[in-house]
Enzyme design. Structure first.
Site, mmCIF file in Angstrom:
data_model
loop_
_atom_site.group_PDB
_atom_site.id
_atom_site.type_symbol
_atom_site.label_atom_id
_atom_site.label_comp_id
_atom_site.label_asym_id
_atom_site.label_seq_id
_atom_site.Cartn_x
_atom_site.Cartn_y
_atom_site.Cartn_z
ATOM 1 N N HIS A 99 50.197 74.783 57.792
ATOM 2 C CA HIS A 99 49.105 73.845 57.569
ATOM 3 C C HIS A 99 49.583 72.539 56.944
ATOM 4 C CE1 HIS A 99 46.162 76.780 58.802
ATOM 5 N NE2 HIS A 99 46.646 77.659 57.942
ATOM 6 N N LYS A 131 58.448 69.516 23.757
ATOM 7 C CA LYS A 131 58.215 70.955 23.713
ATOM 8 C C LYS A 131 56.762 71.288 23.408
ATOM 9 C CE LYS A 131 59.301 75.302 23.722
ATOM 10 N NZ LYS A 131 59.587 75.952 25.013
ATOM 11 N N GLU A 176 56.010 78.375 39.310
ATOM 12 C CA GLU A 176 56.802 78.309 38.086
ATOM 13 C C GLU A 176 58.264 77.990 38.388
ATOM 14 O OE1 GLU A 176 57.875 78.532 34.032
ATOM 15 O OE2 GLU A 176 56.041 78.052 35.124
ATOM 16 N N ASN A 200 51.336 61.423 14.969
ATOM 17 C CA ASN A 200 51.312 62.206 16.201
ATOM 18 C C ASN A 200 49.924 62.092 16.797
ATOM 19 O OD1 ASN A 200 53.908 63.096 15.898
ATOM 20 N ND2 ASN A 200 53.389 65.195 15.367
ATOM 21 N N GLY A 201 49.830 61.969 18.121
ATOM 22 C CA GLY A 201 48.528 61.912 18.769
ATOM 23 C C GLY A 201 48.336 60.605 19.512
ATOM 24 N N TRP A 258 57.945 60.779 20.784
ATOM 25 C CA TRP A 258 57.916 60.940 22.240
ATOM 26 C C TRP A 258 56.928 59.906 22.747
ATOM 27 C CZ3 TRP A 258 54.050 62.772 25.736
ATOM 28 C CH2 TRP A 258 54.522 63.129 27.006
ATOM 29 N N CYS A 318 56.493 63.114 18.170
ATOM 30 C CA CYS A 318 56.241 64.525 18.277
ATOM 31 C C CYS A 318 56.483 65.287 16.980
ATOM 32 C CB CYS A 318 57.132 65.014 19.391
ATOM 33 S SG CYS A 318 57.084 66.704 19.817
ATOM 34 N N GLU A 342 61.722 70.274 36.025
ATOM 35 C CA GLU A 342 61.822 69.930 34.606
ATOM 36 C C GLU A 342 63.235 69.605 34.172
ATOM 37 O OE1 GLU A 342 58.564 72.185 31.914
ATOM 38 O OE2 GLU A 342 59.878 73.511 33.042
ATOM 39 N N LYS A 372 60.284 74.713 36.952
ATOM 40 C CA LYS A 372 61.540 74.787 36.206
ATOM 41 C C LYS A 372 62.595 73.882 36.823
ATOM 42 C CE LYS A 372 60.336 77.171 32.912
ATOM 43 N NZ LYS A 372 59.119 76.399 33.033
ATOM 44 N N ARG A 396 61.686 69.923 20.158
ATOM 45 C CA ARG A 396 60.417 69.550 20.772
ATOM 46 C C ARG A 396 60.569 68.394 21.752
ATOM 47 N NH1 ARG A 396 55.507 70.781 17.899
ATOM 48 N NH2 ARG A 396 55.845 72.435 16.409
#
Length: 604
Positions: free
Chosen positions: A500, A599, A477, A98-99, A73, A2, A484, A481, A27
């Site tokens: 339902h 990140k 959200e 990176n990638g 990462w 990363c 995470e 959180k 990150r």
């Protein structure tokens, strides 16, 4: 992926590389490593933190005048010393990357046929061997030939033992920046890594390759033609963020939200298209739809904005998950405004989605972003900078609330241009925005109560979040959180959907967190809450003043300020952030660097 740092100097570059990595730690990563040229190529890696890598470097007197460094990462291959970057080819070539290289399997087969041996599980190792295979005395030419064969996203830095004062960088789909020093030059994936040594930076454009030496540098485009890019001044960055009296960056950033919202609204006197850049009046006034592209938390901000834009501005709005958008057949509408949302402005999926939208004829792109120098901002016709400041915690907080603030300003502007915002309504809207930091501060004062709730979550394995209308994305959200940073499995549903299916999950061991604003849907929500209680579920309710929801058997209530109308989602997300934070504290997880996450997601 990363973080990348590189340096060519006449001094030992290892301290520069290590400090750069430290500034990119926020990150997220699972290994770190260095490669330097010092009478040959040397490599040092660690699956611990950067501090552990630094300790090993000191113990072994690791030093060199040219070097590259990386925090990884994992994408291809588990976290291990073998898979950690930099990767080498023999004792000659070293690469950080990176990638994701999508054709790595085909390249691996080809290179094995040429006699190269592979020792890692990564896609990156093919780059090192590919450069080695093309090297004939000029590392620049070898890299140019190599990147021509790569399919996918990459930012790479390459050094070769044969040319000890030379460093090559290249990018396609992942960010890369050159730092200009005095008789020394630098590379990094983020300018914040370089601010201790220089603030003069040059951002590589898509397909660029850069050749760095001690005294000079030269950029080349994808066709190999020498090009120039503007020298800019890097300001801010992760180095500006210090913990102070807070335990974690996430806690600090939660409490920075009143300031961040204030800064995002800086200078607001009237609702005007000029807030979004030159030519905005024509673009915003003539668009017949809004298409929002985003990922993760930013996607949830887009979902809230859809409710606002359609209700207040009367403009059709859609929200696309950026990673999915370009892989389906959509109906182009060149008259639509494309809104791309990204905290970093370097999110690979969002950048790719923007390019896809442009390919369909959508030229009018508005970036809502926290980084003015980012690739997203440079590729967009209109821009609104959120001014949240450096966000270090992997789980986004202040970036989200400032994105919502910017999106609400966009909504009001669209409404005004269509004659749907009378002067008195505009005055009240601005007054509400100016009051928003105080309302958020009121919620922050409830931390002790929220922390007490979190103690009950420590042993839970699952949680259900409920919301209705424009607060359903806030429930999404809140669940994100909690997942995470506490690793508690959490899901969010529109409260009306309970019957339902999700109601089957509700029992005494499933906490149900409910977002309960005092709005037109409150009575419907109360009925949904009764459905939970009838099945033995325990409710934790964040309720506006005046909602008349009180503590009772199996119902726990924390009362928030008076309802903020359309701005209510911004207020209601804050206690959900704090609940997740304190639940993670109770479970003892790494709050700022949750496992498996990064990140800035610069891979697809």
């Amino acid at each position: 992926m990363c973080g990348i740092v590189g340096a060519v100097a006449q001094r030992n570059v290892v301290p520069i590389l290590l400090e750069g990595l430290r500034r990119l730690e926020y990150r997220g990563y699972d290994s770190a490593g260095l490669a330097v040229l010092d009478n040959g190529l040397k490599r040092l890696v660690s699956t611990g933190r950067v501090a552990e890598l630094a300790r090993r470097a000191n113990e072994t007197y690791f030093q060199g005048v040219t070097g590259i460094a990386h925090t990884r990462w994992a994408t291809h291959g588990r976290p291990s010393d073998v898979n950690a970057h930099p990767h080498t080819s023999g004792e000659r070539v070293a690469v950080v990357h990176n990638g994701i290289i999508e054709n790595h399997e085909q390249l691996r087969k080809k290179l094995r046929g040429q006699g190269f041996e592979f020792v890692t599980e990564t896609d990156t190792e093919v780059i090192a061997h590919l450069v080695h295979s093309f090297y004939e005395g000029d590392v620049l030419r070898a890299v140019q030939k190599s990147v021509a064969e790569l399919h996918g996203a990459y930012a790479i830095a390459v050094l070769i033992a044969d040319e000890p004062h030379r460093l090559i960088g290249a990018r396609a789909g992942s960010p890369m920046v050159v730092g200009l020093g005095v008789e020394e030059n630098f590379l990094a994936s983020d300018a914040s890594a370089l601010t201790p040594v220089t603030q003069r930076v040059v951002y590589l454009e898509e397909g660029d390759v850069v050749d760095l030496g001690l005294m000079s540098y030269q950029l080349y485009d994808r066709q190999g033609k020498a090009v120039t890019r503007p020298v800019q001044t890097a300001i801010g960055g992760a180095d500006m963020a210090e913990l102070g009296n807070y335990r974690h960056y996430m806690q600090k950033e939660i409490f920075e939200q009143p300031r961040a919202i204030t800064d995002t609204l800086h200078g607001l006197e009237a609702i005007t298209p000029e807030l979004f850049g030159e030519g905005a009046a024509d673009i915003l006034g003539n668009c017949n739809a809004v298409n929002i592209l985003a990922c993760g938390t930013s996607y949830h901000a887009g979902l809230v904005a859809r409710y606002w834009i359609e209700a207040l501005a009367g403009v059709p709005a859609s929200v696309e998950i950026a990673s999915e958008y370009r892989y389906r057949d959509s109906v182009p509408n060149p008259n639509a405004l494309v809104v791309a949302i990204s905290q970093s402005g370097e999110t690979a999926d969002t950048l790719a989605a923007v390019e896809h939208a442009k390919g369909l004829g959508h030229e009018n792109v508005l970036a809502i972003c926290n980084r003015g120098e980012s690739a997203l901002v440079r590729r967009s016709r209109l821009v609104y900078l959120t001014r949240a400041g450096a966000e270090i915690g992997v789980a986004s907080t202040k970036a989200f609330t400032t994105q919502l603030t910017a999106l609400h300003l966009l909504t009001l502007t669209l409404a005004k241009l269509r004659g749907r915002l009378a002067a008195e309504d505009e005055r009240k809207a601005i007054e509400g925005l100016r009051h928003l930091p105080a309302a958020v501060s009121h919620v922050l004062a409830l931390e002790t109560q929220i922390s007490a709730w979190a103690e009950r979550f420590a042993e839970k394995h699952h949680a259900l979040f409920l919301g209705r209308g424009m607060h359903y994305p806030i429930a999404l959200e809140g669940a994100l959180k909690l997942k995470e940073i506490s690793y508690i499995h959490a899901e969010a549903y529109p409260a009306g959907e309970l019957k339902h299916g999700p109601l089957a999950l509700v029992d005494a061991d499933m906490p149900v967190i409910t977002v309960a604003p005092n709005d037109a849907l409150l009575e419907k929500l109360k009925s949904n809450m009764q459905e939970v209680r009838a099945r033995g579920g325990e409710l934790y309710v964040f309720a506006d003043a005046g909602s008349e929801i009180t503590d009772s058997d199996g119902v726990h209530v924390i009362q928030l300020p008076d309802n903020m109308g359309a701005l209510s989602p911004i207020v209601h997300v804050v206690p959900l952030q704090m609940l997740a934070y304190h639940a993670a504290l109770q479970k003892g997880t790494d709050v700022d660097k949750p496992r498996n996450l990064a990140k800035s997601v610069t891979v697809e």
